[in-house]
Design an enzyme around this catalytic site. Structure first.
Site, PDB file in Angstrom:
ATOM      1  CB  SER A 152       4.790  -7.327   5.797  1.00  0.00           C
ATOM      2  OG  SER A 152       3.869  -8.302   5.368  1.00  0.00           O
TER       3      SER A 152
ATOM      4  CB  CYS B 179      10.490  -0.440   2.957  1.00  0.00           C
ATOM      5  SG  CYS B 179      11.261   0.099   1.447  1.00  0.00           S
TER       6      CYS B 179
ATOM      7  CG  PHE C  85      -0.273   0.457   2.495  1.00  0.00           C
ATOM      8  CD1 PHE C  85      -0.129   1.810   2.793  1.00  0.00           C
ATOM      9  CD2 PHE C  85       0.248  -0.466   3.398  1.00  0.00           C
ATOM     10  CE1 PHE C  85       0.517   2.226   3.950  1.00  0.00           C
ATOM     11  CE2 PHE C  85       0.894  -0.069   4.547  1.00  0.00           C
ATOM     12  CZ  PHE C  85       1.032   1.293   4.825  1.00  0.00           C
TER      13      PHE C  85
HETATM   14  P1  NAD Z   1       1.524  -6.548   3.093  1.00  0.00           P
HETATM   15  O1  NAD Z   1       2.553  -7.621   3.181  1.00  0.00           O
HETATM   16  O2  NAD Z   1       0.401  -6.558   4.058  1.00  0.00           O
HETATM   17  O3  NAD Z   1       0.830  -6.580   1.626  1.00  0.00           O
HETATM   18  C1  NAD Z   1       1.595  -6.590   0.449  1.00  0.00           C
HETATM   19  C2  NAD Z   1       0.808  -7.337  -0.625  1.00  0.00           C
HETATM   20  O4  NAD Z   1       0.617  -8.684  -0.209  1.00  0.00           O
HETATM   21  C3  NAD Z   1      -0.563  -6.741  -0.893  1.00  0.00           C
HETATM   22  O5  NAD Z   1      -0.798  -6.712  -2.287  1.00  0.00           O
HETATM   23  C4  NAD Z   1      -1.501  -7.710  -0.182  1.00  0.00           C
HETATM   24  O6  NAD Z   1      -2.757  -7.826  -0.812  1.00  0.00           O
HETATM   25  C5  NAD Z   1      -0.754  -9.031  -0.272  1.00  0.00           C
HETATM   26  N1  NAD Z   1      -1.062  -9.912   0.860  1.00  0.00           N
HETATM   27  C6  NAD Z   1      -1.343  -9.538   2.138  1.00  0.00           C
HETATM   28  N2  NAD Z   1      -1.577 -10.621   2.902  1.00  0.00           N
HETATM   29  C7  NAD Z   1      -1.418 -11.696   2.101  1.00  0.00           C
HETATM   30  C8  NAD Z   1      -1.516 -13.113   2.321  1.00  0.00           C
HETATM   31  N3  NAD Z   1      -1.819 -13.612   3.517  1.00  0.00           N
HETATM   32  N4  NAD Z   1      -1.290 -13.934   1.289  1.00  0.00           N
HETATM   33  C9  NAD Z   1      -0.978 -13.433   0.073  1.00  0.00           C
HETATM   34  N5  NAD Z   1      -0.887 -12.110  -0.197  1.00  0.00           N
HETATM   35  C10 NAD Z   1      -1.090 -11.247   0.806  1.00  0.00           C
HETATM   36  O7  NAD Z   1       2.324  -5.160   3.113  1.00  0.00           O
HETATM   37  P2  NAD Z   1       1.722  -3.707   3.202  1.00  0.00           P
HETATM   38  O8  NAD Z   1       1.198  -3.483   4.580  1.00  0.00           O
HETATM   39  O9  NAD Z   1       0.842  -3.441   2.043  1.00  0.00           O
HETATM   40  O10 NAD Z   1       3.055  -2.853   2.994  1.00  0.00           O
HETATM   41  C11 NAD Z   1       3.915  -2.486   4.042  1.00  0.00           C
HETATM   42  C12 NAD Z   1       5.085  -3.446   4.149  1.00  0.00           C
HETATM   43  O11 NAD Z   1       5.796  -3.484   2.919  1.00  0.00           O
HETATM   44  C13 NAD Z   1       6.108  -3.008   5.176  1.00  0.00           C
HETATM   45  O12 NAD Z   1       6.564  -4.138   5.862  1.00  0.00           O
HETATM   46  C14 NAD Z   1       7.222  -2.395   4.346  1.00  0.00           C
HETATM   47  O13 NAD Z   1       8.498  -2.409   4.945  1.00  0.00           O
HETATM   48  C15 NAD Z   1       7.180  -3.266   3.154  1.00  0.00           C
HETATM   49  N6  NAD Z   1       7.780  -2.620   1.992  1.00  0.00           N
HETATM   50  C16 NAD Z   1       8.997  -3.051   1.591  1.00  0.00           C
HETATM   51  C17 NAD Z   1       9.622  -2.436   0.525  1.00  0.00           C
HETATM   52  C18 NAD Z   1      10.961  -2.908   0.059  1.00  0.00           C
HETATM   53  O14 NAD Z   1      11.371  -2.490  -1.006  1.00  0.00           O
HETATM   54  N7  NAD Z   1      11.667  -3.740   0.808  1.00  0.00           N
HETATM   55  C19 NAD Z   1       8.998  -1.375  -0.136  1.00  0.00           C
HETATM   56  C20 NAD Z   1       7.739  -0.964   0.299  1.00  0.00           C
HETATM   57  C21 NAD Z   1       7.138  -1.608   1.374  1.00  0.00           C
END
Ligand code: NAD
Length: 498
Positions: free
Chosen positions: A225, A280, A148
């Site tokens: 995440s 992140c 997001f």
């Molecule tokens: P999230 O892991 O909740 O969601 C990311 C994606 O995974 C979304 O599209 C979501 O629909 C999907 N998803 C969620 N739960 C799932 C499941 N159980 N099974 C399959 N798919 C699932 O992450 P978020 O809250 O949207 O984003 C924030 C996180 O992303 C933070 O931890 C941040 O550090 C990380 N992030 C990392 C980077 C990087 O480059 N390392 C960049 C941006 C964000």
């Protein structure tokens, strides 16, 4: 209420069995609904991408790059609308959304140079009248799953590169703020992209699992995440796919006793609280080397934090906006509570944030916590909110050990005037992206982005040169055209040139 749907084979549709509310975090009100794709809808997108692949793969790379040129123009022309959609559903202030979009556009600019980076490698006369070359072929149907916090930039890390390399793409954006992503994808059609080359499915676990398990999908890029990244990597690779899964972070800044403290304070403010800490690469831990610099830093930081402004995304005077959801706000407040319960000192407390007129928005004010220790929950886990924690140590080595022992290794930074210390730090620290007096060392689009340890599962970084490698498969061809009067006998030993 508007229902946000999918973009499959060049057409919008709102097929769904379930929906989920989308909020305006600035007000706390529901603004839209998003359709959650079923397995059948995702399979329709995969079929469209598979059908579009043969022709797109054979489209000359200069023509694929021209679509990217046009796409870049359209992104710039529609920047205001894109930032508005980001702000409305994510909550980030318009100037921050504009920064996100610009960093995304830079990836499109890099994709425009595909005729150069896809040229391959050629060697003439590797043997008598034998030539050999390596080319980089697209993989086929590939998928991206995005978080997001960067609804424009992170998708733009992925699909322009994948598509310019000749792949067809299925994007599954975050269900929490999907509108800007969906709008951007439609601009690709306007830029001349054939139907089916880029498809967007909105959805949750059901959609993601379909992409992970379907054998027609060749590769998956994920950003989100760490818990989900690990699941994605294991599931995708177990089903034979190439995968890169970027996860969460805990980014430390070491503040050395010789650092320029005014510079440290102003850059920590932006790096810790910008975008409400929902980055992140947010700097969420300042490790002060020595009590003297720690005390001075805390005094200056608390003073500077009293003039920070937060509130709704449309007010350009705000430094940062709300968090993404009420649940996430509760989680961030929970981490601050836990730090207090475990003995830390809350120096500046943002838990009661309620901007006038926006009391129901998902706000947490900038928070500063001192006397944090490595065993506290708020230190061990990613908070993803506007919270800066301070840890006090005695030596630089102690600070480096702390960073090296943390499970995440995304970004880090050192503030110092000592070149030798900075060089030792950047050479030895176990983190993927390092800043020296630079708080957010996010690589530009023509380098590549990635962390170490549990911040990245997979071998290649995202975007830039590593992105081009991730979305292509090397093929090496060795060729000879024998002339009619040259005949070679059978050769049983390994061919060599003596
Ligand atoms: P999230 O892991 O909740 O969601 C990311 C994606 O995974 C979304 O599209 C979501 O629909 C999907 N998803 C969620 N739960 C799932 C499941 N159980 N099974 C399959 N798919 C699932 O992450 P978020 O809250 O949207 O984003 C924030 C996180 O992303 C933070 O931890 C941040 O550090 C990380 N992030 C990392 C980077 C990087 O480059 N390392 C960049 C941006 C964000």
């Amino acid at each position: 209420m508007e229902l946000i749907g999918h973009f499959i084979n060049g057409t919008l549709n709102t097929q769904h069995a379930r929906t989920q509310p989308v909020y305006n975090p600035s007000t706390g009100e529901q603004s839209k609904e998003v359709a959650l794709a079923t397995k059948a809808t995702v399979e329709e997108a995969i079929a469209a991408a598979e059908a579009a692949f043969p022709e797109w793969r054979n489209t000359p790379v200069i023509k694929r790059a021209r679509v990217m040129f046009k796409f870049k123009e359209l992104l710039e022309k529609n920047a205001e609308k894109i930032c508005q959609l980001i702000g409305e559903e994510h909550g980030k202030i318009m100037h921050d959304a504009a920064g996100e979009l610009q960093r995304g556009i830079e990836n499109v600019e890099y994709a425009c140079s595909a005729p150069e980076f896809l040229k391959g490698e050629f060697s003439k006369n590797v043997g008598p009248s034998i030539d050999s070359w390596s080319e980089f072929q697209p993989l086929g149907v590939v998928a991206g799953i995005t978080p997001f916090n960067f609804p424009a930039m992170v998708p733009l890390w992925m699909f322009p590169m994948a598509i310019v390399c000749g792949n067809t793409f299925i994007l599954k954006p975050s269900e929490r703020d999907p509108s800007s992503t969906l709008f951007i994808a439609q601009l690709m059609k306007e830029a001349g992209l054939p139907d089916g080359v880029l498809n967007v499915v909105n959805g949750d676990k059901e959609a993601v699992d379909t992409l992970l398990l379907d054998t027609r999908v060749q590769a998956v890029s994920f950003v989100g995440s760490t818990a989900i990244a690990e699941y994605i990597y294991k599931t995708a690779t177990a089903s034979g796919k190439r995968c890169q899964a970027l996860g969460g972070a805990k980014n430390h800044a070491i503040v050395m006793p010789d650092a320029d403290l005014d510079n440290v304070v102003s850059s920590l403010l932006g790096a810790a609280f910008g975008s409400s800490g929902e980055r992140c690469m947010a700097l969420s831990v300042a490790v002060a080397v020595g009590d003297e610099i720690a005390d001075q830093m805390i005094t200056k930081l608390s003073e500077a934090m009293s003039s920070l402004k937060y509130g709704p995304y449309l007010d350009k005077n705000n430094d940062f906006g709300p968090l993404i959801t009420a649940q996430h706000k509760a989680k961030v407040v929970g981490y601050i509570n836990s730090a207090e319960e475990q003995g830390a000192n809350i120096v500046v407390d943002g838990r009661d944030a309620a901007p006038v007129g926006y009391e129901n928005g998902f706000y947490v004010g900038a928070t500063l916590i001192d006397q944090v220790t490595a065993d506290m929950t708020s230190y061990k886990e990613e908070i993803f909110g506007p919270v800066l924690q301070v840890i006090r140590v005695s030596t630089m080595q102690e600070a480096m050990n702390l960073i090296d022992n943390h499970e995440y290794g995304n970004g880090t930074c050192i503030y110092t005037r000592d070149g030798e210390a900075a060089r030792y730090f950047s050479d030895n620290i176990k983190v993927g992206m390092v800043g020296v007096n630079i708080p957010l060392p996010v690589p530009v689009a023509y380098h590549s982005f990635g962390g170490w340890k549990r911040s990245l599962f997979g071998d290649l970084y995202a975007y830039g040169p590593d992105g081009a490698r991730f979305y292509t498969r090397r093929k090496t061809i060795t060729q000879r055209w024998p002339s009619a009067n040259v005949r070679e006998g059978a050769q049983f030993s390994m061919p060599t040139l003596n």
